[in-house]
Design a protein around this motif. Structure first.
Motif, PDB file in Angstrom:
ATOM      1  N   ASP A  28      59.914-104.076  91.791  1.00 43.24           N
ATOM      2  CA  ASP A  28      60.553-103.623  93.026  1.00 43.24           C
ATOM      3  C   ASP A  28      61.929-104.248  93.138  1.00 43.24           C
ATOM      4  O   ASP A  28      62.161-105.352  92.660  1.00 43.24           O
ATOM      5  CB  ASP A  28      59.718-104.040  94.233  1.00 43.24           C
ATOM      6  CG  ASP A  28      58.401-103.298  94.300  1.00 43.24           C
ATOM      7  OD1 ASP A  28      57.417-103.944  94.654  1.00 43.24           O
ATOM      8  OD2 ASP A  28      58.376-102.093  94.017  1.00 43.24           O
ATOM      9  N   ILE A  36      61.151 -98.281 101.901  1.00 47.17           N
ATOM     10  CA  ILE A  36      60.878 -96.895 102.267  1.00 47.17           C
ATOM     11  C   ILE A  36      61.956 -96.415 103.220  1.00 47.17           C
ATOM     12  O   ILE A  36      62.620 -97.206 103.882  1.00 47.17           O
ATOM     13  CB  ILE A  36      59.495 -96.732 102.920  1.00 47.17           C
ATOM     14  CG1 ILE A  36      59.396 -97.569 104.209  1.00 47.17           C
ATOM     15  CG2 ILE A  36      58.397 -97.082 101.948  1.00 47.17           C
ATOM     16  CD1 ILE A  36      58.257 -97.188 105.116  1.00 47.17           C
ATOM     17  N   ASP A  41      56.058 -92.120 104.332  1.00 52.21           N
ATOM     18  CA  ASP A  41      54.804 -92.863 104.371  1.00 52.21           C
ATOM     19  C   ASP A  41      54.830 -93.968 103.329  1.00 52.21           C
ATOM     20  O   ASP A  41      55.437 -93.813 102.264  1.00 52.21           O
ATOM     21  CB  ASP A  41      53.617 -91.949 104.075  1.00 52.21           C
ATOM     22  CG  ASP A  41      53.371 -90.914 105.152  1.00 52.21           C
ATOM     23  OD1 ASP A  41      54.080 -90.937 106.183  1.00 52.21           O
ATOM     24  OD2 ASP A  41      52.470 -90.080 104.974  1.00 52.21           O
ATOM     25  N   VAL A  42      54.151 -95.059 103.634  1.00 53.37           N
ATOM     26  CA  VAL A  42      53.968 -96.140 102.667  1.00 53.37           C
ATOM     27  C   VAL A  42      52.520 -96.611 102.772  1.00 53.37           C
ATOM     28  O   VAL A  42      51.968 -96.697 103.865  1.00 53.37           O
ATOM     29  CB  VAL A  42      54.955 -97.307 102.895  1.00 53.37           C
ATOM     30  CG1 VAL A  42      54.743 -97.976 104.244  1.00 53.37           C
ATOM     31  CG2 VAL A  42      54.865 -98.322 101.767  1.00 53.37           C
ATOM     32  N   ALA A  50      56.516-103.827 103.183  1.00 52.13           N
ATOM     33  CA  ALA A  50      57.482-102.798 102.799  1.00 52.13           C
ATOM     34  C   ALA A  50      58.661-102.891 103.747  1.00 52.13           C
ATOM     35  O   ALA A  50      58.489-102.969 104.964  1.00 52.13           O
ATOM     36  CB  ALA A  50      56.861-101.411 102.868  1.00 52.13           C
ATOM     37  N   THR A 138      47.995 -96.616 105.271  1.00 49.99           N
ATOM     38  CA  THR A 138      49.172 -95.769 105.113  1.00 49.99           C
ATOM     39  C   THR A 138      49.871 -95.692 106.461  1.00 49.99           C
ATOM     40  O   THR A 138      49.269 -95.289 107.457  1.00 49.99           O
ATOM     41  CB  THR A 138      48.787 -94.368 104.602  1.00 49.99           C
ATOM     42  OG1 THR A 138      48.098 -94.507 103.352  1.00 49.99           O
ATOM     43  CG2 THR A 138      50.014 -93.491 104.414  1.00 49.99           C
ATOM     44  N   ARG A 140      53.689 -94.988 108.762  1.00 50.95           N
ATOM     45  CA  ARG A 140      54.947 -94.242 108.822  1.00 50.95           C
ATOM     46  C   ARG A 140      55.795 -94.798 109.955  1.00 50.95           C
ATOM     47  O   ARG A 140      55.294 -95.051 111.038  1.00 50.95           O
ATOM     48  CB  ARG A 140      54.672 -92.759 109.070  1.00 50.95           C
ATOM     49  CG  ARG A 140      55.942 -91.910 109.118  1.00 50.95           C
ATOM     50  CD  ARG A 140      55.637 -90.446 109.412  1.00 50.95           C
ATOM     51  NE  ARG A 140      54.786 -89.889 108.385  1.00 50.95           N
ATOM     52  CZ  ARG A 140      53.887 -88.920 108.613  1.00 50.95           C
ATOM     53  NH1 ARG A 140      53.738 -88.423 109.814  1.00 50.95           N
ATOM     54  NH2 ARG A 140      53.134 -88.472 107.620  1.00 50.95           N
TER      55      ARG A 140
END
Length: 144
Positions: A28, A36, A41-42, A50, A138, A140
């Motif tokens: 990364d 993101i 979405d992650v 993130a 997940t 967002r």
């Protein structure tokens, strides 16, 4: 038997160079995890983070507390709920601990952003137990 250079030595050097390139490319860019975009979405494992690009936000999935979702192989009166704990690390403010619920999927507002739980996996089955480290959330982030 000759003690000179083996014909395998050039191939070994090429293989090592290729492995180094692949491992470097897979890393990364950020030491805190993937980055993101707003609206994307992650999926995070417990303890992972993130960064939200072009913002001061980083999301950290802290874990799940009280997963009472009805197992997929059972018959239940209610669907149950799992409490997903997330820390919003904001470079311009104090960290904020938020709770997202699978039962309602209600988003949480943080400043001018909205954080939504999209999915929590794995879904429980009474015949397939799993450990807390297996969870994946997940999330967002959208602009409000």
């Amino acid at each position: 038997m000759s003690l000179g250079r083996s014909s395998a030595a050039p191939w070994l050097a090429v293989a090592l160079a290729a492995a180094t390139l692949v491992s470097t490319a897979a890393c990364d860019e950020s030491p805190t995890g993937p980055s993101i975009r707003v609206g994307a979405d992650v999926t995070l494992a417990p303890g992972s983070r993130a960064r939200v690009a072009d913002t001061s936000l980083t999301l950290q999935f802290d874990g799940v507390d009280g997963d009472s979702r009805c197992p997929g192989d059972a018959i239940c009166i209610t669907g149950g709920d799992a409490l997903v704990k997330v820390t919003v690390i904001d470079g311009s403010a104090a960290d904020r601990h938020i709770e997202l619920h699978t039962g309602s999927l209600a988003p949480v507002r943080h400043g001018r952003y909205v954080i939504t739980l999209i999915e929590l996996s794995p879904y429980p089955f009474s015949s397939r137990p799993f450990s807390p480290g297996d969870y994946r959330a997940t999330l967002r982030v959208t602009a409000s």
